[in-house]
Design a protein around this motif. Structure first.
Motif, PDB file in Angstrom:
ATOM      1  N   HIS A  78      -5.561  14.786 -36.212  1.00 40.43           N
ATOM      2  CA  HIS A  78      -5.164  14.070 -34.987  1.00 40.43           C
ATOM      3  C   HIS A  78      -4.140  12.987 -35.330  1.00 40.43           C
ATOM      4  N   THR A  79      -4.402  12.245 -36.377  1.00 42.73           N
ATOM      5  CA  THR A  79      -3.488  11.179 -36.801  1.00 42.73           C
ATOM      6  C   THR A  79      -2.193  11.769 -37.349  1.00 42.73           C
ATOM      7  N   LYS A 130      -0.720  14.558 -36.549  1.00 40.74           N
ATOM      8  CA  LYS A 130       0.111  15.019 -35.430  1.00 40.74           C
ATOM      9  C   LYS A 130       0.946  13.868 -34.884  1.00 40.74           C
ATOM     10  N   ARG A 131       0.321  12.718 -34.707  1.00 39.01           N
ATOM     11  CA  ARG A 131       1.025  11.560 -34.159  1.00 39.01           C
ATOM     12  C   ARG A 131       2.115  11.079 -35.110  1.00 39.01           C
ATOM     13  N   LYS A 177       4.992  13.611 -35.271  1.00 40.54           N
ATOM     14  CA  LYS A 177       5.784  13.552 -34.040  1.00 40.54           C
ATOM     15  C   LYS A 177       6.706  12.333 -34.063  1.00 40.54           C
ATOM     16  N   LEU A 178       6.191  11.197 -34.509  1.00 41.47           N
ATOM     17  CA  LEU A 178       7.036  10.004 -34.614  1.00 41.47           C
ATOM     18  C   LEU A 178       8.206  10.241 -35.558  1.00 41.47           C
TER      19      LEU A 178
END
Length: 90
Positions: free
Chosen positions: A65-66, A68-69, A72-73
């Motif tokens: 989950h982390t 992915k973030r 994406k950034l």
């Protein structure tokens, strides 16, 4: 850090160390070693290797989950950096 994160994320996407290694053009043993290093660095187990296909542990779900973030950034920053800026000259 980002390279390791991408490698772990690819294992998650492929649900297989061997398929992920093939996609990343690395050997399966070196990919496994890198994932184990990440797990060791954070003191967690990301993948349950007793299942076929491999699955995420609860800690692994949080890691992905982390990741992915973060990934994406990184993508957004690369896109933003490649967009021509409007001229401020009068």
């Amino acid at each position: 850090m980002l390279k390791k994160m991408r490698y772990v994320y690819t294992v998650y996407e492929e649900k297989s160390f061997s398929k992920a290694a093939e996609r990343l053009f690395v050997s399966q043993p070196s990919l496994s070693a890198m994932v184990k290093k990440v797990e060791s660095d954070y003191g967690i187990t990301i993948f349950d290797r007793t299942t076929t296909p491999v699955s995420l542990t609860p800690e692994g779900e949080y890691y992905i989950h982390t990741a992915k973030r973060v990934l994406k950034l990184e993508t957004d920053m690369r896109i933003s950096a490649s967009v021509p800026k409007a001229s401020t000259a009068a």
